[in-house]
Design a protein around this motif. Structure first.
Motif, PDB file in Angstrom:
ATOM      1  N   ASP A  29      -3.437   2.647   9.717  1.00 50.76           N
ATOM      2  CA  ASP A  29      -3.491   1.525  10.663  1.00 50.76           C
ATOM      3  C   ASP A  29      -4.793   0.748  10.545  1.00 50.76           C
ATOM      4  OD1 ASP A  29      -0.976   2.014  11.670  1.00 50.76           O
ATOM      5  OD2 ASP A  29      -1.680   3.249  13.340  1.00 50.76           O
ATOM      6  N   ALA A  30      -5.893   1.440  10.293  1.00 52.39           N
ATOM      7  CA  ALA A  30      -7.183   0.758  10.168  1.00 52.39           C
ATOM      8  C   ALA A  30      -7.178  -0.169   8.951  1.00 52.39           C
ATOM      9  CB  ALA A  30      -8.311   1.775  10.061  1.00 52.39           C
ATOM     10  N   LEU A  31      -6.630   0.322   7.845  1.00 47.87           N
ATOM     11  CA  LEU A  31      -6.541  -0.507   6.638  1.00 47.87           C
ATOM     12  C   LEU A  31      -5.646  -1.712   6.880  1.00 47.87           C
ATOM     13  CD1 LEU A  31      -6.165   0.770   3.028  1.00 47.87           C
ATOM     14  CD2 LEU A  31      -4.573  -0.946   3.867  1.00 47.87           C
ATOM     15  N   ARG A  32      -4.536  -1.483   7.589  1.00 50.33           N
ATOM     16  CA  ARG A  32      -3.616  -2.585   7.890  1.00 50.33           C
ATOM     17  C   ARG A  32      -4.319  -3.658   8.727  1.00 50.33           C
ATOM     18  NH1 ARG A  32      -0.255  -4.069  11.996  1.00 50.33           N
ATOM     19  NH2 ARG A  32       1.667  -5.163  11.380  1.00 50.33           N
ATOM     20  N   SER A  47       1.295 -10.273   5.665  1.00 49.41           N
ATOM     21  CA  SER A  47       2.052  -9.055   5.920  1.00 49.41           C
ATOM     22  C   SER A  47       1.428  -7.898   5.159  1.00 49.41           C
ATOM     23  CB  SER A  47       3.520  -9.205   5.491  1.00 49.41           C
ATOM     24  OG  SER A  47       4.139 -10.309   6.104  1.00 49.41           O
ATOM     25  N   VAL A  48       1.588  -6.692   5.694  1.00 46.60           N
ATOM     26  CA  VAL A  48       1.165  -5.466   5.017  1.00 46.60           C
ATOM     27  C   VAL A  48       2.368  -4.529   4.995  1.00 46.60           C
ATOM     28  CG1 VAL A  48      -0.415  -3.508   5.010  1.00 46.60           C
ATOM     29  CG2 VAL A  48      -1.208  -5.748   5.826  1.00 46.60           C
ATOM     30  N   THR A  81       0.833  -1.199   0.000  1.00 50.91           N
ATOM     31  CA  THR A  81       0.000   0.000   0.000  1.00 50.91           C
ATOM     32  C   THR A  81       0.867   1.248   0.000  1.00 50.91           C
ATOM     33  OG1 THR A  81      -1.653   1.272   1.235  1.00 50.91           O
ATOM     34  CG2 THR A  81      -0.191  -0.125   2.520  1.00 50.91           C
ATOM     35  N   GLY A  82       0.391   2.271  -0.676  1.00 54.10           N
ATOM     36  CA  GLY A  82       1.072   3.562  -0.653  1.00 54.10           C
ATOM     37  C   GLY A  82       0.532   4.469   0.433  1.00 54.10           C
TER      38      GLY A  82
END
Length: 296
Positions: A102-105, A115-116, A97-98
């Motif tokens: 934290d919520a998206l992770r 992993s993110v 991700t660019g």
């Protein structure tokens, strides 16, 4: 090479899955760099440009690992991840991700991602996530001719002012820029082409990139688009041998921080670099330490 799982024996199918990786990203140049790196580690790599293509590839080739960009047209990364995991929960999913979110992770991890990573991801970290934790990744052999980081020859004794990656196919100018930056207190790294420069960004991200706009193969504008996709906040200063205003406008519209022409005005370049470094420092400060915009 794409292989249909139905064409393989059970033993061959298991072996294929263990070494097969699907890369899903709408940036073709980024897919190419990741493909080159992973193929150099002995893996079989297939590609998809969006989430729908990824689903088709997963159903056809049954890869063991999927590296998935979070923001894509035609079915975004999270939706694609959800459907891929529903189809085959055993697939290892790695999210790129660019956006620092934290919520998206947490959402991606809850959907089953191993992993993110926030772009640019270090190739060694990506290799460990794919499953090569017990081995050291090999450097890409094709295009990857970037020098190691060179310390400054002058400047603060506490360390370099910043780290500058120079990407230019002209060896004379590349070396001259490196020497000039070194005398101004910058650590430098030199890359000979766009693909090698992109790999260098992913390996160990610099603070600023000086990018030649006219190079064989992956030209400067295409490399700029790919670098911006990998590292949206990275400051990229374009260097051009032409005064073509349309070209400069396209580069700035694509996200270049600044644009300088050859022969280089080193006083202007110095000012542009200092501004880029200053902006980096402001942007990287925690919100509580940034200069106040008004009364407390």
């Amino acid at each position: 090479q794409e292989v249909a799982m139905s064409e393989l024996s059970p033993d061959r199918a298991r072996e294929h899955r263990q070494r097969s990786v699907l890369i899903v990203d709408d940036e073709e140049e980024l897919r190419s760099v990741l493909t080159e790196f992973l193929q150099g580690q002995g893996l079989d790599v297939i590609q998809a440009a969006n989430g729908l293509e990824a689903l088709l590839q997963v159903k056809r080739a049954r890869p063991g690992t999927v590296i998935l960009d979070i923001t894509m047209p035609r079915l975004g990364g999270l939706d694609a991840l959800k459907r891929i995991r529903a189809f085959d929960p055993s697939i290892t999913a790695i999210i790129l991700t660019g956006i620092v979110d934290d919520a998206l992770r947490r959402q991606a991890l809850a959907l089953g991602a191993r992993s993110v990573f926030v772009k640019p991801v270090a190739l060694a970290d990506l290799w460990r996530a794919v499953g090569g934790a017990d081995t050291t990744p090999l450097a890409p052999t094709e295009h990857q001719e970037s020098s190691p980081w060179s310390p400054p020859s002058a400047g603060p004794v506490t360390g370099p002012i910043a780290r500058i990656l120079v990407i230019d196919d002209d060896a004379g100018l590349r070396e001259a820029l490196g020497e000039f930056l070194s005398t101004r207190g910058y650590a430098t790294r030199l890359a000979v082409d766009g693909v090698g420069g992109m790999a260098a960004v992913m390996e160990d991200a610099p603070d600023v990139v000086l990018l030649d706009i006219e190079m064989p193969g992956l030209n400067g504008v295409a490399a700029l688009n790919a670098i911006r996709a990998m590292a949206p906040d990275l400051k990229v200063i374009m260097v051009s041998g032409t005064t073509d205003t349309d070209l400069s406008k396209r580069a700035l519209a694509a996200g270049a921080f600044d644009y300088v022409t050859k022969p280089i005005d080193f006083a202007y370049l110095t000012q542009s670099l200092e501004t880029a470094v200053m902006m980096n420092r402001v942007e990287r400060q925690p919100p509580s330490t940034k200069p106040p915009g008004g009364r407390a």
